[in-house]
Scaffold this motif. Structure first.
Motif, PDB file in Angstrom:
ATOM      1  N   PRO A 272       2.862   7.728   5.216  1.00 21.08           N
ATOM      2  CA  PRO A 272       2.060   8.991   5.302  1.00 21.08           C
ATOM      3  C   PRO A 272       1.863   9.444   4.007  1.00 21.08           C
ATOM      4  CG  PRO A 272       4.372   9.680   5.899  1.00 21.08           C
ATOM      5  CD  PRO A 272       4.341   8.167   5.709  1.00 21.08           C
ATOM      6  N   ARG A 273       0.650   9.894   3.702  1.00 20.07           N
ATOM      7  CA  ARG A 273       0.331  10.669   2.369  1.00 20.07           C
ATOM      8  C   ARG A 273      -0.177  11.951   2.654  1.00 20.07           C
ATOM      9  NH1 ARG A 273      -3.163   7.000   3.075  1.00 20.07           N
ATOM     10  NH2 ARG A 273      -5.314   7.477   2.684  1.00 20.07           N
ATOM     11  N   ASN A 274      -0.086  12.990   1.964  1.00 16.34           N
ATOM     12  CA  ASN A 274      -0.559  14.170   2.092  1.00 16.34           C
ATOM     13  C   ASN A 274      -1.610  14.686   0.934  1.00 16.34           C
ATOM     14  OD1 ASN A 274       1.165  14.731   0.231  1.00 16.34           O
ATOM     15  ND2 ASN A 274       2.196  16.410   1.088  1.00 16.34           N
ATOM     16  N   VAL A 275      -2.208  13.574   0.294  1.00 18.31           N
ATOM     17  CA  VAL A 275      -3.216  13.812  -0.878  1.00 18.31           C
ATOM     18  C   VAL A 275      -4.173  12.733  -0.613  1.00 18.31           C
ATOM     19  CG1 VAL A 275      -1.243  14.732  -2.596  1.00 18.31           C
ATOM     20  CG2 VAL A 275      -1.751  12.130  -2.609  1.00 18.31           C
ATOM     21  N   PRO A 276      -5.523  13.025  -1.176  1.00 16.66           N
ATOM     22  CA  PRO A 276      -6.618  11.990  -1.192  1.00 16.66           C
ATOM     23  C   PRO A 276      -6.417  10.735  -2.056  1.00 16.66           C
ATOM     24  CG  PRO A 276      -7.162  13.894  -2.287  1.00 16.66           C
ATOM     25  CD  PRO A 276      -6.133  14.224  -1.995  1.00 16.66           C
ATOM     26  N   LEU A 277      -6.646   9.637  -1.597  1.00 18.67           N
ATOM     27  CA  LEU A 277      -7.087   8.545  -2.104  1.00 18.67           C
ATOM     28  C   LEU A 277      -8.376   8.249  -2.745  1.00 18.67           C
ATOM     29  CD1 LEU A 277      -5.715   5.616  -2.939  1.00 18.67           C
ATOM     30  CD2 LEU A 277      -6.165   4.636  -0.891  1.00 18.67           C
ATOM     31  N   LEU A 278      -8.295   7.951  -3.821  1.00 21.53           N
ATOM     32  CA  LEU A 278      -9.760   7.828  -4.694  1.00 21.53           C
ATOM     33  C   LEU A 278      -9.943   6.456  -5.326  1.00 21.53           C
ATOM     34  CD1 LEU A 278      -9.914  11.472  -6.074  1.00 21.53           C
ATOM     35  CD2 LEU A 278     -10.712  10.628  -3.687  1.00 21.53           C
ATOM     36  N   ILE A 279     -11.074   6.336  -5.749  1.00 19.00           N
ATOM     37  CA  ILE A 279     -11.273   5.145  -6.796  1.00 19.00           C
ATOM     38  C   ILE A 279     -12.055   5.477  -7.749  1.00 19.00           C
ATOM     39  CG2 ILE A 279     -13.669   4.459  -5.800  1.00 19.00           C
ATOM     40  CD1 ILE A 279     -12.911   1.638  -5.782  1.00 19.00           C
TER      41      ILE A 279
END
Length: 159
Positions: free
Chosen positions: A68-75
């Motif tokens: 789980p992650r609570n931060v956005p994933l960006l490119i």
């Protein structure tokens, strides 16, 4: 039956996989879970505002395995052209607050790092993916994304 036999040979024989030039294909299927766990661990330990990757294959894998992650994933994108779905939907923009965790498989990510006002190497992870192959990724704490460098912008491709 022939397809099942061929699949069986490739499953059992690493030499057969290498002989037909599919070793990189094998590597592409392994190590993502471990990378996802390492990224989540790093992002959680240092409380980054976002996770950024510079490759659409890495982004796709992290979308699934970095949980789980609570931060956005960006490119991170070298230009403002939409080369893939993630460029259209998950593109890093200069208004993103930091600090961010940059994940890269590049050995020399100078182009990526030059687009941030603040850069700090945080470490790397090497994951054994079998058959004498490894997946190597580096982590950087980055902040204040400046946008694509002007010399990295390219003309649209002719249609």
């Amino acid at each position: 039956a022939a397809a099942a036999l061929a699949l069986g040979v490739f499953t059992v024989s690493p030499a057969a996989v290498d002989a037909v030039g599919l070793a990189n294909a094998y590597k592409r299927l392994h190590g993502w879970r471990e990378l996802g766990q390492a990224v989540v661990g790093e992002a959680t330990a240092r409380r980054y505002a976002a996770i950024v990757a510079d490759n659409h294959n890495v982004v796709a894998s992290l979308l699934y395995y970095a949980r789980p992650r609570n931060v956005p994933l960006l490119i991170w994108d070298r230009d403002l052209l939409n080369d893939n779905h993630f460029d259209m939907t998950l593109r890093l923009t200069p208004d993103m607050p930091g600090p961010m965790l940059l994940v890269t498989e590049r050995r020399e990510p100078a182009n990526e790092l030059a687009t941030f006002a603040s850069v700090q190497f945080e470490g790397s992870v090497t994951i054994d993916v079998g058959r004498d192959r490894v997946r190597e990724s580096s982590f950087y704490a980055v902040d204040k994304y400046l946008g694509p460098r002007s010399d990295e912008r390219r003309a649209p491709r002719p249609r």
